[in-house]
Design an enzyme around this catalytic site. Structure first.
Site, short mmCIF file in Angstrom:
data_model
loop_
_atom_site.label_atom_id
_atom_site.label_comp_id
_atom_site.label_asym_id
_atom_site.label_seq_id
_atom_site.Cartn_x
_atom_site.Cartn_y
_atom_site.Cartn_z
N ARG A 1 8.82 8.99 4.94
CA ARG A 1 8.50 10.25 5.60
C ARG A 1 9.13 10.32 6.99
NH1 ARG A 1 2.15 10.15 5.16
NH2 ARG A 1 2.31 12.29 5.94
N ARG B 1 0.83 -1.18 0.00
CA ARG B 1 0.00 0.00 0.00
C ARG B 1 0.87 1.24 0.00
NH1 ARG B 1 2.07 2.00 4.29
NH2 ARG B 1 0.29 3.36 4.65
N ILE B 2 0.27 2.37 -0.40
CA ILE B 2 0.94 3.66 -0.28
C ILE B 2 -0.04 4.63 0.36
CG2 ILE B 2 2.58 3.34 -2.18
CD1 ILE B 2 0.77 4.81 -4.04
N ASP B 3 0.50 5.65 1.00
CA ASP B 3 -0.34 6.59 1.75
C ASP B 3 -1.30 7.34 0.83
OD1 ASP B 3 0.99 5.92 4.09
OD2 ASP B 3 2.48 7.51 3.85
N LYS B 4 -2.37 7.82 1.43
CA LYS B 4 -3.41 8.56 0.69
C LYS B 4 -2.82 9.70 -0.14
CE LYS B 4 -7.14 11.87 1.52
NZ LYS B 4 -7.88 12.64 2.55
#
Length: 348
Positions: free
Chosen positions: A256, A153-156
């Site tokens: 991040r 998954r990747i962040d919104k």
């Protein structure tokens, strides 16, 4: 501020299970597929045989065959995607930017702002809702509020490439690659500060004690999970640096949090302090310039640009790239012009 959806994201490592089984001393000879059906919860014979065929089952560190009969004290290692759960995801006609598709896999270029999967306060309008609409049936994973086909998954608010499996066999094959860190994933990011040289960030990543919405890096293995990010300088702008980050592990907010940890938070990343001026001058013109950049790209400057993996059927390694999205490209162009103007002014 981190969204509720980001807070419930599970680790990519949690999308599949790694089991180590030591066979009892009194175990009679038994085919390994039958043995594992009785030892692994919710494991059908087909699921086990798929894993064996794809090389995801080892006995005493050697590849197993379905016909192998387990013996006392055998050490069996299994990597499996978690079994399906009954979690309904409603199909929605959401446009998908498809980079590649065949019978086994789909590579989609996710825009920033699109939530990947349903979760708290985001039960509709997600990438997964769009996937269900377009492809009707995809394999799912447990404890995930419905993530059909997702193996990572990747962040919104991160843009870029996401890999989707379209059947259980493909999911099992890809799960092993993620577990063994053989998937190639490279991101481009704009980070605050003049990064002098290439490097690697490591540490145990876990929820911050002071703020559960963000991740912190610890030296203590009891406080988090091991994480590794390699970064390389691509372009310098004096006060910010364009870098390429290559993941070895896939932890929540990894890039991040890692860049924040070494004093270079990502540009415009509100969660990790990058949405204010971290480096630069006190001149009002510079402040206005940075504010204009924030308005152009009101999200972290992070893009999943490169994805490479071994295909589950052809067994060939394939590679994809997604161009830097318009908002991030616009900010990079503004920095190039700003630095060029400054150099010309100083030269004059």
């Amino acid at each position: 501020m981190a969204s509720e959806t980001e807070l419930i994201d599970v680790e990519e490592q949690d999308l599949y299970e790694h089991l180590r089984i030591v066979v009892d001393k009194g175990q009679s000879l038994l085919r390994i597929d039958k043995f594992l059906m009785h030892r692994i919860e919710n494991a059908s014979r087909n699921r086990i045989q798929n894993a064996i065929e794809l090389g995801n089952v080892l006995v005493n560190d050697k590849l197993a065959k379905s016909s192998y009969r387990v013996k006392p004290l055998d050490v069996i290692s299994v990597v499996l995607p978690h079994p399906p759960r009954d979690t309904e995801v409603y199909p929605e006609n959401i446009p998908l930017d498809i980079t590649y598709e065949d019978d086994d896999v789909l590579v989609v270029n996710k825009p920033a702002g699109l939530v990947v999967h349903p979760g708290y306060n985001n039960y509709t309008g997600t990438l997964v809702n769009g996937l269900v609409y377009h492809f009707e049936q995809l394999p799912t994973l447990p404890g995930n509020d419905g993530r059909p086909g997702l193996v990572h998954r990747i962040d919104k608010d991160t843009s870029g490439l996401l890999l989707i499996s379209k059947n259980e066999r493909a999911m099992t094959w890809l799960a092993r690659q993620f577990y063994e860190h053989t998937i190639t994933r490279k991101y481009v990011a704009l980070a605050w500060g003049d990064i002098e040289q290439d490097g690697t960030v490591t540490g145990y990543i876990g929820r911050s004690i002071a703020d559960r919405r963000v991740m912190s890096i610890y030296d203590d293995e009891t406080k988090g999970k091991w994480s590794v990010t390699h970064y390389k300088v691509l372009e310098r702008f004096g006060y910010v640096t364009l870098i390429e980050c290559q993941l070895e592990t896939g932890r929540t907010h990894q890039i991040r949090a890692h860049m924040k940890h070494i004093g270079h938070p990502l540009f415009s990343d509100a969660t990790y302090g990058g949405d204010k001026i971290v480096k630069g001058t006190s001149f009002s013109k510079y402040k206005q310039f940075v504010e204009n950049c924030f308005e152009l790209m009101p999200r972290q400057a992070l893009h999943a640009q490169t994805l490479g993996f071994v295909h589950p059927t052809t067994r060939e390694r394939i590679h994809f790239e997604a161009p830097i999205p318009a908002d991030m490209e616009a900010v990079l162009q503004k920095w190039r012009k700003y630095i060029a103007a400054g150099v010309e002014q100083n030269a004059g």
